[in-house]
Scaffold this active site. Structure first.
Site, PDB file in Angstrom:
ATOM      1  N   ASN A  11       0.832  -1.210   0.000  1.00 31.92           N
ATOM      2  CA  ASN A  11       0.000   0.000   0.000  1.00 31.92           C
ATOM      3  C   ASN A  11       0.861   1.253   0.000  1.00 31.92           C
ATOM      4  OD1 ASN A  11      -2.506   1.556   2.116  1.00 31.92           O
ATOM      5  ND2 ASN A  11      -2.583   1.322  -0.076  1.00 31.92           N
ATOM      6  N   SER A  15      -1.444   0.583  -5.119  1.00 31.38           N
ATOM      7  CA  SER A  15      -2.825   0.821  -4.691  1.00 31.38           C
ATOM      8  C   SER A  15      -3.088   2.282  -4.325  1.00 31.38           C
ATOM      9  CB  SER A  15      -3.248  -0.143  -3.580  1.00 31.38           C
ATOM     10  OG  SER A  15      -2.409  -0.072  -2.457  1.00 31.38           O
TER      11      SER A  15
END
Length: 151
Positions: A11, A15
């Site tokens: 992350n 993303s």
């Protein structure tokens, strides 16, 4: 309401970039959709995205600076109507975390069927942040088109 979750490993690159791209392009398209991003790992919890990802995004008009790393939770499979992952390894990891019921994860590039690939390579390794954004834009563009279709 449609809620979309973008997932990668940490992350910190893909993303959060997908979230920033989606927020901008969906807003430009006049869609009212809630979205978030997360990772399958807990390596960078609470941290901002990786600086080269932030810089590459800003050059293309996508702002990742306010985002913070979080890890996927079992509740996400109930809370989000779409869970879109960046590559097949993350797809397997996300499916392994999925409770018995809930949203089935799928690849973001399934929304870009004209591309001859399924995975968005991790720019942490490839250093190709612009190429990552190109692939994400292709997937997001197809996703937005699908969201604009009558349900």
């Amino acid at each position: 309401m449609t809620r979309i979750l973008f997932v990668c490993l940490g992350n910190i690159c893909r993303s959060p970039t997908a979230l920033a791209v989606f927020r901008k392009l969906s807003s430009d398209a006049g869609l009212s959709v809630d979205a978030d991003s997360c990772g399958t790992s807990d390596w960078h919890l609470g941290q901002p995205p990786y600086l080269p990802s932030i810089e590459a995004g800003l050059k293309r008009g996508y702002d990742l600076r306010s985002q913070r790393v979080r890890q996927i939770t079992p509740q996400d499979f109930t809370d989000f109507s779409h869970i879109l992952v960046m590559d097949r390894a993350n797809l397997l990891d996300t499916r392994a975390l999925k409770p018995a019921s809930g949203t089935e994860p799928q690849l973001l590039l399934s929304y870009a069927p004209n591309l001859a690939r399924t995975d968005i390579p991790d720019p942490w390794h490839t250093r190709d942040f612009d190429g990552t954004i190109d692939l994400i834009e292709a997937g997001i563009t197809g996703l937005i088109k699908s969201l604009q279709l009558p349900q």
